[in-house]
Motif scaffolding. Structure first.
Motif, PDB file in Angstrom:
ATOM      1  N   MET A 182       4.964   2.177   5.692  1.00 33.94           N
ATOM      2  CA  MET A 182       5.477   1.206   4.734  1.00 33.94           C
ATOM      3  C   MET A 182       4.788   1.419   3.390  1.00 33.94           C
ATOM      4  O   MET A 182       3.637   1.840   3.328  1.00 33.94           O
ATOM      5  CB  MET A 182       5.197  -0.226   5.219  1.00 33.94           C
ATOM      6  CG  MET A 182       5.906  -0.601   6.494  1.00 33.94           C
ATOM      7  SD  MET A 182       5.668  -2.361   6.947  1.00 33.94           S
ATOM      8  CE  MET A 182       3.934  -2.368   7.438  1.00 33.94           C
ATOM      9  N   HIS A 183       5.504   1.116   2.333  1.00 35.85           N
ATOM     10  CA  HIS A 183       4.945   1.232   0.988  1.00 35.85           C
ATOM     11  C   HIS A 183       4.280  -0.088   0.607  1.00 35.85           C
ATOM     12  O   HIS A 183       4.912  -1.133   0.630  1.00 35.85           O
ATOM     13  CB  HIS A 183       6.039   1.574  -0.017  1.00 35.85           C
ATOM     14  CG  HIS A 183       5.583   1.521  -1.442  1.00 35.85           C
ATOM     15  ND1 HIS A 183       4.643   2.395  -1.957  1.00 35.85           N
ATOM     16  CD2 HIS A 183       5.914   0.686  -2.469  1.00 35.85           C
ATOM     17  CE1 HIS A 183       4.429   2.106  -3.226  1.00 35.85           C
ATOM     18  NE2 HIS A 183       5.178   1.067  -3.564  1.00 35.85           N
ATOM     19  N   TYR A 184       2.988  -0.021   0.258  1.00 32.99           N
ATOM     20  CA  TYR A 184       2.240  -1.222  -0.105  1.00 32.99           C
ATOM     21  C   TYR A 184       2.448  -1.541  -1.579  1.00 32.99           C
ATOM     22  O   TYR A 184       2.203  -0.703  -2.455  1.00 32.99           O
ATOM     23  CB  TYR A 184       0.750  -1.025   0.164  1.00 32.99           C
ATOM     24  CG  TYR A 184      -0.105  -2.218  -0.205  1.00 32.99           C
ATOM     25  CD1 TYR A 184       0.031  -3.426   0.467  1.00 32.99           C
ATOM     26  CD2 TYR A 184      -1.039  -2.140  -1.236  1.00 32.99           C
ATOM     27  CE1 TYR A 184      -0.744  -4.523   0.132  1.00 32.99           C
ATOM     28  CE2 TYR A 184      -1.824  -3.240  -1.574  1.00 32.99           C
ATOM     29  CZ  TYR A 184      -1.667  -4.421  -0.887  1.00 32.99           C
ATOM     30  OH  TYR A 184      -2.428  -5.515  -1.226  1.00 32.99           O
ATOM     31  N   ASP A 185       2.930  -2.752  -1.840  1.00 33.65           N
ATOM     32  CA  ASP A 185       3.181  -3.184  -3.211  1.00 33.65           C
ATOM     33  C   ASP A 185       2.735  -4.634  -3.359  1.00 33.65           C
ATOM     34  O   ASP A 185       3.493  -5.565  -3.087  1.00 33.65           O
ATOM     35  CB  ASP A 185       4.665  -3.059  -3.552  1.00 33.65           C
ATOM     36  CG  ASP A 185       4.987  -3.556  -4.964  1.00 33.65           C
ATOM     37  OD1 ASP A 185       4.040  -3.764  -5.757  1.00 33.65           O
ATOM     38  OD2 ASP A 185       6.184  -3.744  -5.263  1.00 33.65           O
ATOM     39  N   TYR A 204       3.877  -5.661   2.052  1.00 36.85           N
ATOM     40  CA  TYR A 204       4.728  -4.643   2.660  1.00 36.85           C
ATOM     41  C   TYR A 204       6.120  -5.216   2.896  1.00 36.85           C
ATOM     42  O   TYR A 204       6.329  -6.428   2.896  1.00 36.85           O
ATOM     43  CB  TYR A 204       4.155  -4.181   4.009  1.00 36.85           C
ATOM     44  CG  TYR A 204       2.842  -3.437   3.927  1.00 36.85           C
ATOM     45  CD1 TYR A 204       2.810  -2.077   3.616  1.00 36.85           C
ATOM     46  CD2 TYR A 204       1.640  -4.077   4.192  1.00 36.85           C
ATOM     47  CE1 TYR A 204       1.610  -1.378   3.567  1.00 36.85           C
ATOM     48  CE2 TYR A 204       0.433  -3.391   4.145  1.00 36.85           C
ATOM     49  CZ  TYR A 204       0.412  -2.048   3.829  1.00 36.85           C
ATOM     50  OH  TYR A 204      -0.764  -1.366   3.784  1.00 36.85           O
ATOM     51  N   ASP A 205       7.079  -4.338   3.136  1.00 38.60           N
ATOM     52  CA  ASP A 205       8.425  -4.716   3.564  1.00 38.60           C
ATOM     53  C   ASP A 205       8.610  -4.150   4.958  1.00 38.60           C
ATOM     54  O   ASP A 205       8.789  -2.937   5.139  1.00 38.60           O
ATOM     55  CB  ASP A 205       9.469  -4.150   2.598  1.00 38.60           C
ATOM     56  CG  ASP A 205      10.887  -4.615   2.925  1.00 38.60           C
ATOM     57  OD1 ASP A 205      11.127  -5.039   4.074  1.00 38.60           O
ATOM     58  OD2 ASP A 205      11.749  -4.545   2.038  1.00 38.60           O
ATOM     59  N   TYR A 206       8.565  -5.031   5.961  1.00 35.70           N
ATOM     60  CA  TYR A 206       8.568  -4.560   7.345  1.00 35.70           C
ATOM     61  C   TYR A 206       9.871  -3.864   7.719  1.00 35.70           C
ATOM     62  O   TYR A 206       9.920  -3.099   8.680  1.00 35.70           O
ATOM     63  CB  TYR A 206       8.311  -5.731   8.299  1.00 35.70           C
ATOM     64  CG  TYR A 206       7.471  -5.346   9.493  1.00 35.70           C
ATOM     65  CD1 TYR A 206       6.082  -5.356   9.424  1.00 35.70           C
ATOM     66  CD2 TYR A 206       8.060  -4.950  10.690  1.00 35.70           C
ATOM     67  CE1 TYR A 206       5.306  -4.984  10.511  1.00 35.70           C
ATOM     68  CE2 TYR A 206       7.294  -4.586  11.782  1.00 35.70           C
ATOM     69  CZ  TYR A 206       5.918  -4.600  11.694  1.00 35.70           C
ATOM     70  OH  TYR A 206       5.152  -4.228  12.763  1.00 35.70           O
ATOM     71  N   ARG A 207      10.930  -4.092   6.946  1.00 32.29           N
ATOM     72  CA  ARG A 207      12.200  -3.441   7.243  1.00 32.29           C
ATOM     73  C   ARG A 207      12.093  -1.921   7.145  1.00 32.29           C
ATOM     74  O   ARG A 207      12.906  -1.195   7.734  1.00 32.29           O
ATOM     75  CB  ARG A 207      13.283  -3.960   6.300  1.00 32.29           C
ATOM     76  CG  ARG A 207      13.607  -5.438   6.477  1.00 32.29           C
ATOM     77  CD  ARG A 207      14.571  -5.938   5.427  1.00 32.29           C
ATOM     78  NE  ARG A 207      14.030  -5.797   4.067  1.00 32.29           N
ATOM     79  CZ  ARG A 207      14.663  -6.242   2.984  1.00 32.29           C
ATOM     80  NH1 ARG A 207      15.832  -6.846   3.098  1.00 32.29           N
ATOM     81  NH2 ARG A 207      14.112  -6.078   1.784  1.00 32.29           N
TER      82      ARG A 207
END
Length: 313
Positions: A182-185, A204-207
């Motif tokens: 996941m990309h951490y933002d 994160y966006d778990y999708r």
């Protein structure tokens, strides 16, 4: 008259009917451990104690970024939390699911402040979801294992302030691939709307971990877990779970405390000497799992027998 010895020997193991319910749903509860007024007083004191991180196993100078890791493993330095994770009312029920040899390998605070977003729908198997590295591995190459999570309400938990949501029966099939990244933002926190609901996962966006990018959870089947202060609920981490947003109609935070249990044969942080996730990195030098029932069947695991303040587990 019930003697103190008899009270000590009382078992809180799940009945056959309760076990059948748990295996069907993936969760059971809530159960009452502390009375609401008792819990409110305990939390009032404990909340102040949490400000003192002088004995925490992850000192402030090791924490980088606005990271959820700061909420990890305070049972390793706080007397109340140390006692809480080993309460027979909890451990007997967990052992009736996992077997007699049980360790607590992690605890986490989950605060929900006024206006906070809800938590994404998610499942966790190896807990490699944010770090990219498995944090627990079951023996014998099990297809997936997960952990038993005991989520304790230290405050009232209701829909309006962000209580848990479960989708019953979803614990036996993983809809997410934790080997993906996941990309951490951190700028996305409290800023993303998903199908009309503000949801996120600590930056994160778990999708992004979905096996099928087009799949959506069956939210029509979701049930909300309303709990009083002092109650706890038991669920598999592989169960689809989330939380509502805190609608901000009250100034009171919602506080949950999760203690996580696995059989002592499970490997914890295998081959790792640090955790790197949620924008932070910490050393595991002072970390250890706690044996809460039976025997330790994995000598390679880091174990501790007392808190950093000297309280025996």
């Amino acid at each position: 008259m019930t003697t103190e010895a008899q009270q000590t020997q009382q078992s809180f193991a799940l009945s056959e009917e309760e076990l059948a319910t748990f295996h069907r749903q993936g969760f059971i509860g809530p159960f009452t451990l502390y009375q609401p007024d008792e819990m409110r007083e305990i939390w009032r004191k404990t909340r102040l104690q949490m400000l003192d991180r002088s004995h925490a196993v992850y000192p402030d100078d090791e924490l980088s970024g606005a990271t959820n890791i700061s909420n990890y493993d305070r049972h390793l330095d706080n007397d109340f939390l140390a006692a809480h994770v080993g309460k027979r009312e909890i451990v007997d029920r967990v052992a009736s699911i996992l077997g007699p040899d049980v360790i607590c390998w992690r605890t986490e605070f989950f605060p929900k402040h006024p206006g906070d977003e809800g938590t994404d729908w998610h499942q966790a198997d190896t807990f490699a979801n944010a770090s990219g590295t498995p944090q627990i591995l079951w023996p014998d190459n099990a297809e997936f294992g997960g952990t038993i999570t005991v989520w304790s309400a230290f405050t009232e938990a209701k829909v309006e302030n962000g209580c848990l949501q479960f989708i019953p029966g979803t614990h036996q099939q993983m809809n997410y691939d934790e080997t993906k990244r996941m990309h951490y933002d951190p700028n996305s926190i409290n800023g993303v709307d998903k199908d009309g609901v503000r949801r996120g996962f600590f930056g994160y966006d778990y999708r992004q971990l979905q096996v099928d990018p087009d799949w959506k959870p069956d939210e029509d089947s979701a049930v909300s877990q309303i709990m009083e202060p002092g109650q706890f609920i038991i669920f598999w981490s592989t169960l689809m779970h989330a939380s509502h947003p805190h609608d901000g109609l009250t100034n009171e935070m919602r506080m949950g405390f999760a203690s996580r249990y696995v059989p002592s044969s499970v490997s914890v942080y295998p081959g790792s000497d640090h955790i790197e996730e949620y924008g932070g990195r910490i050393s595991l030098e002072r970390y250890g799992s706690v044996l809460v029932n039976g025997a330790n069947n994995n000598p390679s695991n880091r174990m501790v027998t007392e808190t950093t303040r000297g309280k025996k587990f």
